[in-house]
Design an enzyme around this catalytic site. Structure first.
Site, PDB file in Angstrom:
ATOM      1  N   ARG A   1      39.236  41.097  34.675  1.00  0.00           N
ATOM      2  CA  ARG A   1      40.589  41.175  35.131  1.00  0.00           C
ATOM      3  C   ARG A   1      41.396  41.155  33.772  1.00  0.00           C
ATOM      4  O   ARG A   1      42.364  41.875  33.736  1.00  0.00           O
ATOM      5  CB  ARG A   1      41.300  40.268  35.893  1.00  0.00           C
ATOM      6  CG  ARG A   1      41.197  40.521  37.354  1.00  0.00           C
ATOM      7  CD  ARG A   1      41.711  39.486  38.029  1.00  0.00           C
ATOM      8  NE  ARG A   1      41.495  39.406  39.546  1.00  0.00           N
ATOM      9  CZ  ARG A   1      41.711  40.246  40.591  1.00  0.00           C
ATOM     10  NH1 ARG A   1      42.458  41.331  40.465  1.00  0.00           N
ATOM     11  NH2 ARG A   1      40.991  40.038  41.591  1.00  0.00           N
TER      12      ARG A   1
ATOM     13  N   ARG B   1      53.117  42.986  41.555  1.00  0.00           N
ATOM     14  CA  ARG B   1      51.365  43.123  41.841  1.00  0.00           C
ATOM     15  C   ARG B   1      50.934  44.259  40.753  1.00  0.00           C
ATOM     16  O   ARG B   1      50.229  43.959  40.266  1.00  0.00           O
ATOM     17  CB  ARG B   1      50.737  43.088  43.149  1.00  0.00           C
ATOM     18  CG  ARG B   1      50.526  41.726  43.855  1.00  0.00           C
ATOM     19  CD  ARG B   1      50.151  41.992  45.216  1.00  0.00           C
ATOM     20  NE  ARG B   1      48.803  42.562  45.357  1.00  0.00           N
ATOM     21  CZ  ARG B   1      48.155  43.006  46.526  1.00  0.00           C
ATOM     22  NH1 ARG B   1      49.119  43.160  47.549  1.00  0.00           N
ATOM     23  NH2 ARG B   1      47.181  43.371  46.485  1.00  0.00           N
TER      24      ARG B   1
ATOM     25  N   ARG C   1      52.361  48.936  54.712  1.00  0.00           N
ATOM     26  CA  ARG C   1      51.097  48.274  55.489  1.00  0.00           C
ATOM     27  C   ARG C   1      51.779  47.210  56.357  1.00  0.00           C
ATOM     28  O   ARG C   1      52.396  46.560  56.360  1.00  0.00           O
ATOM     29  CB  ARG C   1      50.146  47.796  54.389  1.00  0.00           C
ATOM     30  CG  ARG C   1      48.951  47.559  55.042  1.00  0.00           C
ATOM     31  CD  ARG C   1      47.778  47.761  53.797  1.00  0.00           C
ATOM     32  NE  ARG C   1      47.798  46.541  53.171  1.00  0.00           N
ATOM     33  CZ  ARG C   1      46.903  46.202  52.286  1.00  0.00           C
ATOM     34  NH1 ARG C   1      45.718  47.042  52.134  1.00  0.00           N
ATOM     35  NH2 ARG C   1      46.873  45.173  51.600  1.00  0.00           N
TER      36      ARG C   1
ATOM     37  N   LYS D   1      38.969  50.568  45.605  1.00  0.00           N
ATOM     38  CA  LYS D   1      37.861  49.984  44.951  1.00  0.00           C
ATOM     39  C   LYS D   1      36.703  49.348  45.457  1.00  0.00           C
ATOM     40  O   LYS D   1      35.480  49.640  45.436  1.00  0.00           O
ATOM     41  CB  LYS D   1      38.414  49.053  43.755  1.00  0.00           C
ATOM     42  CG  LYS D   1      37.451  48.419  42.779  1.00  0.00           C
ATOM     43  CD  LYS D   1      38.363  48.137  41.542  1.00  0.00           C
ATOM     44  CE  LYS D   1      39.498  47.191  41.978  1.00  0.00           C
ATOM     45  NZ  LYS D   1      39.402  45.814  42.439  1.00  0.00           N
TER      46      LYS D   1
ATOM     47  N   ARG E   1      52.842  41.577  56.196  1.00  0.00           N
ATOM     48  CA  ARG E   1      52.241  40.253  55.450  1.00  0.00           C
ATOM     49  C   ARG E   1      53.322  40.063  54.272  1.00  0.00           C
ATOM     50  O   ARG E   1      53.564  41.132  53.646  1.00  0.00           O
ATOM     51  CB  ARG E   1      50.932  40.263  55.035  1.00  0.00           C
ATOM     52  CG  ARG E   1      49.978  40.130  56.071  1.00  0.00           C
ATOM     53  CD  ARG E   1      48.461  40.264  55.404  1.00  0.00           C
ATOM     54  NE  ARG E   1      48.458  40.494  53.927  1.00  0.00           N
ATOM     55  CZ  ARG E   1      47.137  40.629  53.362  1.00  0.00           C
ATOM     56  NH1 ARG E   1      46.174  40.879  53.818  1.00  0.00           N
ATOM     57  NH2 ARG E   1      47.368  40.697  51.950  1.00  0.00           N
TER      58      ARG E   1
END
Ligand SMILES: [Zn+2]
Length: 235
Positions: free
Chosen positions: A97, A180, A136, A21, A169
């Site tokens: 959101r 999430r 990641r 996005k 992370r």
């Protein structure tokens, strides 16, 4: 109220984390001369300006708590009013959101005689998002991002660029990512229905190369902007 705002277009970009996005938002904003509104950035800018509104924002930041909804709305309204260049309109990225925020935004737009012209939904399959986000690795030293599946480093614990140490992370851990994505789906499904009802929703298959997705976005947006001067064009 100035005449200028009335002619301006408002575009919203919706999509899950990891769906590309941010990249599309930058490209779209540049192509059509739109002011890219990111609420986090708008809050920080208002705070830095030292305005009365900014001081309110600062009091929440100092306490380390989220600014209340009404204050966020005031900051967004201020950001819309501050746009004094000859921009073609506004692009919201990652906002609203949920339905409450959507209603807040619609109220502000109405107050400013603006209308929402398009809501672009960047749709991505769940398993692709998991691959993109859940594998990641970040370099401790230079912050470069790698991905064990999609962009693997030569050595899984060493940065290819600076030899810094790579780590995952805490918010990139697979179980956190699942949560999430679940939270995102629960919050935004009603939003997608809402914009469908309003007749402004456009769904794009975002599981394609960046340039292909950008072309799809342009196919949707070009007719909207055909009446406006394109600011990127040279005379
Ligand atoms: Zn590095």
């Amino acid at each position: 109220m100035s005449q200028r705002l009335i002619e301006q277009k408002v575009v919203i970009l919706l999509g899950p984390p990891g769906g590309g996005k941010g990249t599309q938002a930058e490209k779209i904003a540049r192509q059509y001369g739109l002011l890219h509104i990111d609420t986090g950035r708008a809050l920080r800018a208002e705070q830095a300006s030292g305005s009365e509104l900014g001081l309110k924002v600062q009091s929440y930041m100092e306490k380390g708590v989220l600014a209340p909804f009404e204050l966020v709305m005031d900051v967004i309204k201020a950001a819309l009013l501050k746009e004094t260049s000859n921009g073609n309109g506004f692009l919201f990225d990652g906002f609203p959101r949920n339905l409450t925020q959507a209603a807040g935004l619609e109220r502000i737009l109405q107050e400013l005689s603006l209308t929402l012209d398009a809501a672009l939904y960047l749709k991505m399959p769940h398993d692709i998002l998991l691959d993109r986000l859940g594998f990641r690795l970040t370099c401790k030293q230079c912050d470069t991002k790698f991905n064990l599946k999609l962009k693997p480093p030569q050595n899984p614990s060493v940065c290819d660029l600076c030899s810094g140490e790579l780590f995952q992370r805490s918010d990139d851990k697979p179980e956190v990512i699942e949560n999430r994505l679940k939270a995102y789906t629960e919050e935004t499904s009603p939003l997608i229905e809402h914009y469908t009802t309003l007749g402004v929703l456009q769904t794009l298959d975002a599981n394609q190369p960046i340039e292909v997705v950008f072309e799809l976005a342009q196919t949707i947006l070009n007719p909207l902007f055909s009446q406006l001067p394109v600011t990127t064009q040279k005379d």
